[in-house]
Write a protein that holds these residues in place. Sequence first.
Motif, mmCIF file in Angstrom:
data_model
loop_
_atom_site.group_PDB
_atom_site.id
_atom_site.type_symbol
_atom_site.label_atom_id
_atom_site.label_comp_id
_atom_site.label_asym_id
_atom_site.label_seq_id
_atom_site.Cartn_x
_atom_site.Cartn_y
_atom_site.Cartn_z
ATOM 1 N N LYS A 118 20.434 75.146 34.498
ATOM 2 C CA LYS A 118 21.595 74.292 34.778
ATOM 3 C C LYS A 118 22.392 74.038 33.499
ATOM 4 C CE LYS A 118 19.607 71.803 38.693
ATOM 5 N NZ LYS A 118 19.090 70.519 39.167
ATOM 6 N N ASP A 119 21.685 73.737 32.412
ATOM 7 C CA ASP A 119 22.362 73.494 31.134
ATOM 8 C C ASP A 119 23.112 74.737 30.675
ATOM 9 O OD1 ASP A 119 21.377 70.909 31.084
ATOM 10 O OD2 ASP A 119 19.738 71.370 29.688
ATOM 11 N N LEU A 120 22.497 75.890 30.835
ATOM 12 C CA LEU A 120 23.130 77.145 30.422
ATOM 13 C C LEU A 120 24.394 77.398 31.236
ATOM 14 C CD1 LEU A 120 22.987 79.657 28.644
ATOM 15 C CD2 LEU A 120 21.564 80.718 30.399
ATOM 16 N N LYS A 121 24.341 77.167 32.539
ATOM 17 C CA LYS A 121 25.522 77.349 33.387
ATOM 18 C C LYS A 121 26.628 76.385 32.981
ATOM 19 C CE LYS A 121 23.078 79.053 37.429
ATOM 20 N NZ LYS A 121 22.596 78.768 38.775
ATOM 21 N N ARG A 122 26.261 75.131 32.723
ATOM 22 C CA ARG A 122 27.237 74.123 32.334
ATOM 23 C C ARG A 122 27.891 74.498 30.997
ATOM 24 N NH1 ARG A 122 24.518 69.865 34.031
ATOM 25 N NH2 ARG A 122 23.111 69.903 32.255
ATOM 26 N N LEU A 123 27.093 74.940 30.036
ATOM 27 C CA LEU A 123 27.634 75.328 28.731
ATOM 28 C C LEU A 123 28.514 76.574 28.841
ATOM 29 C CD1 LEU A 123 24.533 74.693 26.460
ATOM 30 C CD2 LEU A 123 26.691 73.428 26.439
ATOM 31 N N THR A 124 28.143 77.496 29.694
ATOM 32 C CA THR A 124 28.946 78.696 29.903
ATOM 33 C C THR A 124 30.299 78.328 30.498
ATOM 34 O OG1 THR A 124 26.952 80.019 30.220
ATOM 35 C CG2 THR A 124 29.006 80.946 31.040
ATOM 36 N N GLN A 125 30.307 77.397 31.440
ATOM 37 C CA GLN A 125 31.566 76.949 32.037
ATOM 38 C C GLN A 125 32.454 76.264 30.990
ATOM 39 O OE1 GLN A 125 30.135 74.506 35.248
ATOM 40 N NE2 GLN A 125 30.018 76.217 36.692
ATOM 41 N N LYS A 126 31.850 75.437 30.139
ATOM 42 C CA LYS A 126 32.612 74.778 29.081
ATOM 43 C C LYS A 126 33.188 75.795 28.115
ATOM 44 C CE LYS A 126 30.437 70.220 28.877
ATOM 45 N NZ LYS A 126 29.692 69.274 28.054
ATOM 46 N N LYS A 127 32.385 76.779 27.754
ATOM 47 C CA LYS A 127 32.847 77.832 26.848
ATOM 48 C C LYS A 127 34.034 78.564 27.459
ATOM 49 C CE LYS A 127 31.384 81.888 26.833
ATOM 50 N NZ LYS A 127 30.889 83.203 26.897
ATOM 51 N N ASP A 128 33.939 78.912 28.748
ATOM 52 C CA ASP A 128 35.022 79.624 29.428
ATOM 53 C C ASP A 128 36.297 78.786 29.468
ATOM 54 O OD1 ASP A 128 33.288 81.733 29.816
ATOM 55 O OD2 ASP A 128 32.853 81.234 31.922
ATOM 56 N N ARG A 129 36.164 77.476 29.707
ATOM 57 C CA ARG A 129 37.348 76.596 29.708
ATOM 58 C C ARG A 129 37.976 76.529 28.327
ATOM 59 N NH1 ARG A 129 34.479 73.022 33.591
ATOM 60 N NH2 ARG A 129 33.494 72.094 31.790
ATOM 61 N N LEU A 130 37.145 76.428 27.297
ATOM 62 C CA LEU A 130 37.670 76.366 25.932
ATOM 63 C C LEU A 130 38.392 77.657 25.557
ATOM 64 C CD1 LEU A 130 34.763 74.578 24.068
ATOM 65 C CD2 LEU A 130 37.067 73.676 24.480
ATOM 66 N N ILE A 131 37.843 78.781 25.959
ATOM 67 C CA ILE A 131 38.494 80.067 25.686
ATOM 68 C C ILE A 131 39.825 80.136 26.403
ATOM 69 C CG2 ILE A 131 38.328 82.559 26.131
ATOM 70 C CD1 ILE A 131 35.325 82.314 25.532
ATOM 71 N N MET A 132 39.860 79.666 27.650
ATOM 72 C CA MET A 132 41.103 79.676 28.424
ATOM 73 C C MET A 132 42.150 78.778 27.764
ATOM 74 S SD MET A 132 41.640 78.847 32.475
ATOM 75 C CE MET A 132 41.350 77.100 32.276
ATOM 76 N N LEU A 133 41.750 77.583 27.332
ATOM 77 C CA LEU A 133 42.684 76.680 26.665
ATOM 78 C C LEU A 133 43.172 77.254 25.335
ATOM 79 C CD1 LEU A 133 40.932 73.237 27.276
ATOM 80 C CD2 LEU A 133 43.097 74.035 28.270
ATOM 81 N N LEU A 134 42.292 77.894 24.610
ATOM 82 C CA LEU A 134 42.659 78.517 23.349
ATOM 83 C C LEU A 134 43.642 79.647 23.570
ATOM 84 C CD1 LEU A 134 42.056 78.433 20.312
ATOM 85 C CD2 LEU A 134 40.256 80.097 20.719
ATOM 86 N N ASN A 135 43.434 80.429 24.590
ATOM 87 C CA ASN A 135 44.357 81.528 24.908
ATOM 88 C C ASN A 135 45.727 81.003 25.313
ATOM 89 O OD1 ASN A 135 42.524 83.544 24.341
ATOM 90 N ND2 ASN A 135 41.799 83.716 26.451
ATOM 91 N N LYS A 136 45.754 79.923 26.093
ATOM 92 C CA LYS A 136 47.035 79.308 26.476
ATOM 93 C C LYS A 136 47.769 78.799 25.261
ATOM 94 C CE LYS A 136 46.069 77.810 31.192
ATOM 95 N NZ LYS A 136 45.924 76.655 32.087
ATOM 96 N N LYS A 137 47.054 78.178 24.353
ATOM 97 C CA LYS A 137 47.646 77.610 23.142
ATOM 98 C C LYS A 137 48.229 78.718 22.260
ATOM 99 C CE LYS A 137 46.731 73.688 20.276
ATOM 100 N NZ LYS A 137 45.753 72.744 19.811
#
Length: 140
Positions: A118-137
């Motif tokens: 569960k922790d790994l899935k949650r961290l993977t989702q956070k990582k994906d969101r951060l990458i998406m926000l970084l790409n938008k920026k």
Amino acid sequence: MKNNTIIEEEINIIKTAVNEYYDLKEKEVLSKDRHRNVMEGRRLICYILRHDLGMKFQNIAKCLNLNHSSVIYHCKTLQGYLDNKDSKAIKDYNFVISSLNADNTTIDLVKNIKDIDKDLKRLTQKKDRLIMLLNKKQNI
């Protein structure tokens, strides 16, 4: 991702512990036999796999050659006995759980693996969101 080998090993350990407690053979538990001790053993296996390991009803049904509705029935029945303070059900459940924990805390191990998943899935989702926000920026 769950390690299926560990999960299968834990299922076998639980089935063996319950079978030894009720003096059953595995083929009896997997059969359609409705003798009291077979039903109690089957019920306890279903309950431990669902309640203590958090397995899905369908997966438990596959392990025990049952219909998933039978697994639901077994789990609800034993939960009812435990809720009503049925001394035999409580004694049986506590004995099997304590013997499993004495072996090497098998249930705790599986719960820890599930928590890590569960922790790994949650961290993977956070990582994906951060990458998406970084790409938008970077595109702005």
